[in-house]
Design a protein around this motif. Structure first.
Motif, PDB file in Angstrom:
ATOM      1  N   UNK A   1      20.555  55.903  29.538  1.00  0.00           N
ATOM      2  CA  UNK A   1      19.789  56.710  30.484  1.00  0.00           C
ATOM      3  C   UNK A   1      19.714  58.177  30.060  1.00  0.00           C
ATOM      4  N   UNK A   2      20.820  58.732  29.631  1.00  0.00           N
ATOM      5  CA  UNK A   2      20.902  60.174  29.378  1.00  0.00           C
ATOM      6  C   UNK A   2      20.493  60.580  27.963  1.00  0.00           C
ATOM      7  N   UNK A   3      20.763  59.700  26.966  1.00  0.00           N
ATOM      8  CA  UNK A   3      20.529  60.067  25.569  1.00  0.00           C
ATOM      9  C   UNK A   3      19.550  59.149  24.851  1.00  0.00           C
ATOM     10  N   UNK A   4      19.054  58.129  25.547  1.00  0.00           N
ATOM     11  CA  UNK A   4      18.138  57.191  24.911  1.00  0.00           C
ATOM     12  C   UNK A   4      18.822  56.225  23.960  1.00  0.00           C
ATOM     13  N   UNK A   5      20.122  55.973  24.148  1.00  0.00           N
ATOM     14  CA  UNK A   5      20.860  55.040  23.283  1.00  0.00           C
ATOM     15  C   UNK A   5      20.231  53.651  23.353  1.00  0.00           C
ATOM     16  N   UNK A   6      20.236  52.970  22.202  1.00  0.00           N
ATOM     17  CA  UNK A   6      19.689  51.617  22.113  1.00  0.00           C
ATOM     18  C   UNK A   6      20.722  50.689  21.478  1.00  0.00           C
ATOM     19  N   UNK A   7      21.036  49.592  22.170  1.00  0.00           N
ATOM     20  CA  UNK A   7      21.984  48.602  21.664  1.00  0.00           C
ATOM     21  C   UNK A   7      21.313  47.758  20.583  1.00  0.00           C
ATOM     22  N   UNK A   8      22.007  47.618  19.446  1.00  0.00           N
ATOM     23  CA  UNK A   8      21.475  46.802  18.350  1.00  0.00           C
ATOM     24  C   UNK A   8      22.238  45.488  18.199  1.00  0.00           C
ATOM     25  N   UNK A   9      23.478  45.426  18.685  1.00  0.00           N
ATOM     26  CA  UNK A   9      24.276  44.197  18.661  1.00  0.00           C
ATOM     27  C   UNK A   9      25.358  44.324  19.720  1.00  0.00           C
ATOM     28  N   UNK A  10      25.629  43.219  20.394  1.00  0.00           N
ATOM     29  CA  UNK A  10      26.697  43.224  21.396  1.00  0.00           C
ATOM     30  C   UNK A  10      27.342  41.850  21.489  1.00  0.00           C
ATOM     31  N   UNK A  11      28.667  41.822  21.588  1.00  0.00           N
ATOM     32  CA  UNK A  11      29.402  40.572  21.787  1.00  0.00           C
ATOM     33  C   UNK A  11      30.488  40.804  22.835  1.00  0.00           C
ATOM     34  N   UNK A  12      30.539  39.920  23.794  1.00  0.00           N
ATOM     35  CA  UNK A  12      31.608  39.969  24.809  1.00  0.00           C
ATOM     36  C   UNK A  12      32.773  39.125  24.311  1.00  0.00           C
ATOM     37  N   UNK A  13      33.945  39.368  24.863  1.00  0.00           N
ATOM     38  CA  UNK A  13      35.127  38.607  24.452  1.00  0.00           C
ATOM     39  C   UNK A  13      34.915  37.114  24.640  1.00  0.00           C
ATOM     40  N   UNK A  14      34.205  36.708  25.708  1.00  0.00           N
ATOM     41  CA  UNK A  14      33.985  35.277  25.968  1.00  0.00           C
ATOM     42  C   UNK A  14      33.076  34.628  24.928  1.00  0.00           C
ATOM     43  N   UNK A  15      32.354  35.425  24.141  1.00  0.00           N
ATOM     44  CA  UNK A  15      31.445  34.890  23.127  1.00  0.00           C
ATOM     45  C   UNK A  15      32.093  34.785  21.749  1.00  0.00           C
ATOM     46  N   UNK A  16      33.304  35.276  21.619  1.00  0.00           N
ATOM     47  CA  UNK A  16      33.987  35.302  20.325  1.00  0.00           C
ATOM     48  C   UNK A  16      34.684  33.972  20.045  1.00  0.00           C
ATOM     49  N   UNK A  17      34.882  33.670  18.765  1.00  0.00           N
ATOM     50  CA  UNK A  17      35.698  32.497  18.439  1.00  0.00           C
ATOM     51  C   UNK A  17      37.087  32.666  19.079  1.00  0.00           C
ATOM     52  N   UNK A  18      37.643  31.604  19.512  1.00  0.00           N
ATOM     53  CA  UNK A  18      38.963  31.614  20.153  1.00  0.00           C
ATOM     54  C   UNK A  18      38.980  32.464  21.428  1.00  0.00           C
ATOM     55  N   UNK A  19      37.866  32.469  22.147  1.00  0.00           N
ATOM     56  CA  UNK A  19      37.764  33.219  23.400  1.00  0.00           C
ATOM     57  C   UNK A  19      38.804  32.760  24.424  1.00  0.00           C
ATOM     58  N   UNK A  20      39.243  31.515  24.290  1.00  0.00           N
ATOM     59  CA  UNK A  20      40.234  30.973  25.224  1.00  0.00           C
ATOM     60  C   UNK A  20      41.577  31.699  25.130  1.00  0.00           C
ATOM     61  N   UNK A  21      41.785  32.468  24.079  1.00  0.00           N
ATOM     62  CA  UNK A  21      43.040  33.220  23.928  1.00  0.00           C
ATOM     63  C   UNK A  21      42.954  34.610  24.558  1.00  0.00           C
ATOM     64  N   UNK A  22      41.802  34.950  25.103  1.00  0.00           N
ATOM     65  CA  UNK A  22      41.604  36.243  25.753  1.00  0.00           C
ATOM     66  C   UNK A  22      41.897  36.093  27.239  1.00  0.00           C
ATOM     67  N   UNK A  23      42.616  37.041  27.833  1.00  0.00           N
ATOM     68  CA  UNK A  23      42.891  36.953  29.275  1.00  0.00           C
ATOM     69  C   UNK A  23      41.597  36.852  30.091  1.00  0.00           C
TER      70      UNK A  23
END
Length: 138
Positions: A22-44
């Motif tokens: 909103x403030x600087x016009x930042x643009x996301x080029x890639x994003x991964x959440x912990x639940x999308x990572x391999x071995x996500x079941x080991x994340x709280x």
């Protein structure tokens, strides 16, 4: 080779990305959440929806960030991110945007080296410098 800042937001990464968008016009080029990572079941469970890694741009600069699974007390210390807008008016706009919910370290204004310069720590604890250089004299 490039140096790319990697910021840890201690559970507030998504909020920070929305703010910078909103403030600087930042643009996301890639994003991964912990639940999308391999071995996500080991994340709280409380970290499953948090951002494990994101790459984004502000202008021509690339940055990376994460919610980081580290203590918030670590904070952001020992560096500043510097923006170099083309005009003093744009510098003031960016400065005011980053100061929204943050702390002004040095008010924005002209200096002996710059048409506009100011320092602010944003609401996420990231320290910014806005610097609009004076035109080169021949």
């Amino acid at each position: 080779m490039q140096v790319q800042p990697y910021l840890n937001f201690y559970g507030r990464c998504e909020e920070a990305l929305e703010f910078y968008s909103q403030k600087l016009g930042a643009k996301t080029t890639f994003q991964m959440r912990f639940k999308e990572a391999p071995e996500a079941d080991k994340t709280p469970a409380e970290w499953q929806d948090k951002i494990m890694h994101v790459s984004f741009t502000i202008g021509d600069s690339a940055l990376m960030a994460s919610d980081g699974m580290c203590a918030p007390a670590a904070g952001h210390h020992g560096y500043s991110l510097s923006l170099d807008p083309k005009s003093s008016e744009e510098g003031k706009r960016l400065f005011d945007a980053l100061a929204d919910g943050g702390t002004v370290t040095m008010p924005y204004g002209p200096t002996f080296w710059a048409d506009g310069f100011g320092m602010v720590t944003d609401r996420f604890g990231v320290h910014w410098m806005i610097n609009v250089m004076k035109p080169q004299q021949s």
